[in-house]
Scaffold this motif. Structure first.
Motif, PDB file in Angstrom:
ATOM      1  N   LEU A   4       2.863  38.879 -16.105  1.00 37.16           N
ATOM      2  CA  LEU A   4       3.217  37.466 -16.153  1.00 37.16           C
ATOM      3  C   LEU A   4       2.057  36.709 -16.784  1.00 37.16           C
ATOM      4  O   LEU A   4       0.921  36.812 -16.324  1.00 37.16           O
ATOM      5  N   CYS A   5       2.358  35.995 -17.846  1.00 39.72           N
ATOM      6  CA  CYS A   5       1.353  35.172 -18.526  1.00 39.72           C
ATOM      7  C   CYS A   5       1.670  33.714 -18.202  1.00 39.72           C
ATOM      8  O   CYS A   5       2.750  33.225 -18.535  1.00 39.72           O
ATOM      9  N   GLN A   6       0.729  33.056 -17.553  1.00 34.18           N
ATOM     10  CA  GLN A   6       0.904  31.659 -17.173  1.00 34.18           C
ATOM     11  C   GLN A   6       0.055  30.786 -18.093  1.00 34.18           C
ATOM     12  O   GLN A   6      -1.106  31.093 -18.333  1.00 34.18           O
ATOM     13  N   PHE A   7       0.646  29.710 -18.561  1.00 28.37           N
ATOM     14  CA  PHE A   7      -0.050  28.807 -19.480  1.00 28.37           C
ATOM     15  C   PHE A   7      -0.440  27.543 -18.713  1.00 28.37           C
ATOM     16  O   PHE A   7       0.422  26.756 -18.325  1.00 28.37           O
ATOM     17  N   TRP A   8      -1.734  27.377 -18.522  1.00 27.19           N
ATOM     18  CA  TRP A   8      -2.261  26.244 -17.757  1.00 27.19           C
ATOM     19  C   TRP A   8      -2.871  25.223 -18.708  1.00 27.19           C
ATOM     20  O   TRP A   8      -3.803  25.522 -19.450  1.00 27.19           O
ATOM     21  N   PHE A   9      -2.336  24.018 -18.645  1.00 25.78           N
ATOM     22  CA  PHE A   9      -2.795  22.940 -19.522  1.00 25.78           C
ATOM     23  C   PHE A   9      -3.584  21.909 -18.727  1.00 25.78           C
ATOM     24  O   PHE A   9      -3.291  21.662 -17.555  1.00 25.78           O
ATOM     25  N   GLU A  10      -4.527  21.290 -19.419  1.00 28.22           N
ATOM     26  CA  GLU A  10      -5.160  20.103 -18.854  1.00 28.22           C
ATOM     27  C   GLU A  10      -4.330  18.917 -19.330  1.00 28.22           C
ATOM     28  O   GLU A  10      -3.954  18.853 -20.502  1.00 28.22           O
ATOM     29  N   LEU A  36       7.925  38.644 -30.289  1.00 28.08           N
ATOM     30  CA  LEU A  36       7.821  39.475 -29.082  1.00 28.08           C
ATOM     31  C   LEU A  36       9.180  40.099 -28.731  1.00 28.08           C
ATOM     32  O   LEU A  36       9.240  41.231 -28.260  1.00 28.08           O
ATOM     33  N   THR A  37      10.259  39.364 -28.974  1.00 29.80           N
ATOM     34  CA  THR A  37      11.591  39.915 -28.730  1.00 29.80           C
ATOM     35  C   THR A  37      11.851  41.091 -29.667  1.00 29.80           C
ATOM     36  O   THR A  37      12.310  42.153 -29.237  1.00 29.80           O
ATOM     37  N   GLU A  38      11.527  40.902 -30.930  1.00 24.71           N
ATOM     38  CA  GLU A  38      11.752  41.970 -31.922  1.00 24.71           C
ATOM     39  C   GLU A  38      10.916  43.212 -31.622  1.00 24.71           C
ATOM     40  O   GLU A  38      11.356  44.330 -31.865  1.00 24.71           O
ATOM     41  N   SER A  39       9.710  43.026 -31.088  1.00 27.57           N
ATOM     42  CA  SER A  39       8.839  44.177 -30.793  1.00 27.57           C
ATOM     43  C   SER A  39       9.175  44.824 -29.444  1.00 27.57           C
ATOM     44  O   SER A  39       8.624  45.859 -29.106  1.00 27.57           O
ATOM     45  N   GLY A  40      10.080  44.184 -28.670  1.00 30.07           N
ATOM     46  CA  GLY A  40      10.468  44.731 -27.375  1.00 30.07           C
ATOM     47  C   GLY A  40       9.525  44.377 -26.236  1.00 30.07           C
ATOM     48  O   GLY A  40       9.653  44.913 -25.130  1.00 30.07           O
ATOM     49  N   HIS A  41       8.592  43.446 -26.457  1.00 29.50           N
ATOM     50  CA  HIS A  41       7.639  43.069 -25.410  1.00 29.50           C
ATOM     51  C   HIS A  41       8.135  41.937 -24.508  1.00 29.50           C
ATOM     52  O   HIS A  41       7.722  41.842 -23.361  1.00 29.50           O
ATOM     53  N   LEU A  42       8.993  41.075 -25.030  1.00 25.30           N
ATOM     54  CA  LEU A  42       9.369  39.875 -24.271  1.00 25.30           C
ATOM     55  C   LEU A  42      10.510  40.145 -23.303  1.00 25.30           C
ATOM     56  O   LEU A  42      11.555  40.680 -23.681  1.00 25.30           O
ATOM     57  N   ILE A  43      10.311  39.782 -22.055  1.00 28.07           N
ATOM     58  CA  ILE A  43      11.362  39.846 -21.040  1.00 28.07           C
ATOM     59  C   ILE A  43      11.906  38.442 -20.797  1.00 28.07           C
ATOM     60  O   ILE A  43      13.104  38.225 -20.706  1.00 28.07           O
ATOM     61  N   LEU A  44      11.006  37.456 -20.700  1.00 25.59           N
ATOM     62  CA  LEU A  44      11.401  36.081 -20.385  1.00 25.59           C
ATOM     63  C   LEU A  44      10.347  35.117 -20.922  1.00 25.59           C
ATOM     64  O   LEU A  44       9.154  35.401 -20.817  1.00 25.59           O
ATOM     65  N   ALA A  45      10.787  34.022 -21.482  1.00 31.37           N
ATOM     66  CA  ALA A  45       9.885  32.945 -21.893  1.00 31.37           C
ATOM     67  C   ALA A  45      10.512  31.635 -21.450  1.00 31.37           C
ATOM     68  O   ALA A  45      11.668  31.364 -21.775  1.00 31.37           O
ATOM     69  N   GLN A  46       9.771  30.852 -20.690  1.00 35.05           N
ATOM     70  CA  GLN A  46      10.289  29.576 -20.205  1.00 35.05           C
ATOM     71  C   GLN A  46       9.184  28.525 -20.216  1.00 35.05           C
ATOM     72  O   GLN A  46       8.070  28.782 -19.748  1.00 35.05           O
ATOM     73  N   ALA A  47       9.513  27.379 -20.760  1.00 36.55           N
ATOM     74  CA  ALA A  47       8.627  26.225 -20.642  1.00 36.55           C
ATOM     75  C   ALA A  47       9.004  25.495 -19.363  1.00 36.55           C
ATOM     76  O   ALA A  47      10.132  25.599 -18.895  1.00 36.55           O
ATOM     77  N   LEU A  48       8.049  24.800 -18.799  1.00 35.41           N
ATOM     78  CA  LEU A  48       8.314  24.059 -17.569  1.00 35.41           C
ATOM     79  C   LEU A  48       8.252  22.559 -17.829  1.00 35.41           C
ATOM     80  O   LEU A  48       7.428  22.088 -18.622  1.00 35.41           O
ATOM     81  N   ARG A  49       9.092  21.826 -17.172  1.00 36.88           N
ATOM     82  CA  ARG A  49       9.067  20.358 -17.236  1.00 36.88           C
ATOM     83  C   ARG A  49       7.775  19.863 -16.584  1.00 36.88           C
ATOM     84  O   ARG A  49       7.121  20.595 -15.832  1.00 36.88           O
ATOM     85  N   PRO A  50       7.403  18.610 -16.817  1.00 34.24           N
ATOM     86  CA  PRO A  50       6.140  18.082 -16.270  1.00 34.24           C
ATOM     87  C   PRO A  50       6.080  18.190 -14.736  1.00 34.24           C
ATOM     88  O   PRO A  50       7.118  18.191 -14.054  1.00 34.24           O
ATOM     89  N   PRO A  51       4.856  18.287 -14.198  1.00 36.53           N
ATOM     90  CA  PRO A  51       4.689  18.427 -12.747  1.00 36.53           C
ATOM     91  C   PRO A  51       5.384  17.325 -11.942  1.00 36.53           C
ATOM     92  O   PRO A  51       5.824  17.571 -10.823  1.00 36.53           O
ATOM     93  N   ILE A  81       5.656  29.941 -18.778  1.00 39.30           N
ATOM     94  CA  ILE A  81       5.390  31.341 -18.462  1.00 39.30           C
ATOM     95  C   ILE A  81       6.066  32.222 -19.495  1.00 39.30           C
ATOM     96  O   ILE A  81       7.065  31.833 -20.104  1.00 39.30           O
ATOM     97  N   ILE A  82       5.497  33.392 -19.686  1.00 37.23           N
ATOM     98  CA  ILE A  82       6.216  34.463 -20.369  1.00 37.23           C
ATOM     99  C   ILE A  82       6.024  35.706 -19.526  1.00 37.23           C
ATOM    100  O   ILE A  82       4.963  35.923 -18.930  1.00 37.23           O
ATOM    101  N   LEU A  83       7.062  36.497 -19.425  1.00 39.67           N
ATOM    102  CA  LEU A  83       7.003  37.793 -18.755  1.00 39.67           C
ATOM    103  C   LEU A  83       7.152  38.834 -19.851  1.00 39.67           C
ATOM    104  O   LEU A  83       8.131  38.797 -20.611  1.00 39.67           O
ATOM    105  N   ILE A  84       6.161  39.710 -19.949  1.00 41.67           N
ATOM    106  CA  ILE A  84       6.150  40.679 -21.047  1.00 41.67           C
ATOM    107  C   ILE A  84       6.016  42.096 -20.517  1.00 41.67           C
ATOM    108  O   ILE A  84       5.570  42.311 -19.392  1.00 41.67           O
ATOM    109  N   LYS A  85       6.398  43.042 -21.366  1.00 37.77           N
ATOM    110  CA  LYS A  85       6.147  44.455 -21.108  1.00 37.77           C
ATOM    111  C   LYS A  85       4.948  44.848 -21.960  1.00 37.77           C
ATOM    112  O   LYS A  85       4.890  44.502 -23.139  1.00 37.77           O
TER     113      LYS A  85
END
Length: 119
Positions: A4-10, A36-51, A81-85
């Motif tokens: 799981l890759c989490q993207f933390w912004f200031e 990432l989809t084409e290479s078979g690494h991506l399982i899920l990619a989602q942006a999140l709405r503001p806190p 977040i993105i969930l990758i293999k």
């Protein structure tokens, strides 16, 4: 293994981008996700709405309480977040570091596992 890759912004960083820069970043992220989809690494990619759109749920003594806002009030926020293999953490870090968001966010990469697995 999944990571799981989490993207933390200031908050100040994302507020400084112009609409044109935001549009370019969105296009770059779509291309990154497609790669990432084409290479078979991506399982899920989602942006999140503001806190500010978050709700926090707690259950205590069988009573449910819901409060507005994120669980933790900090100057950084989880923006997506993105969930990758990946074969291992090194590959997961390489994949995460190529994200266009890496220029604007701190990336937390964490191994994931099923609770049905032995670890």
């Amino acid at each position: 293994m999944n990571y799981l890759c989490q993207f933390w912004f200031e908050t100040s960083t994302s507020d400084e981008l112009s609409e044109e820069q935001k549009q370019k970043l969105t296009e770059d992220c779509r291309a990154y996700d497609d790669g990432l989809t084409e290479s078979g690494h991506l399982i899920l990619a989602q942006a999140l709405r503001p806190p500010a759109t978050a709700k926090t749920v707690r259950v205590s003594d069988s009573k449910i309480s819901v409060t507005d806002g994120p669980f933790a009030e900090i100057k950084e926020y989880l923006g997506g977040i993105i969930l990758i293999k990946a074969e291992d953490m090194d590959e997961a870090l390489r994949i995460a570091s190529r994200s266009p968001l890496a220029r604007f966010a701190a990336l937390e990469v964490r191994p994931a596992y099923s609770i049905k697995e032995k670890h």
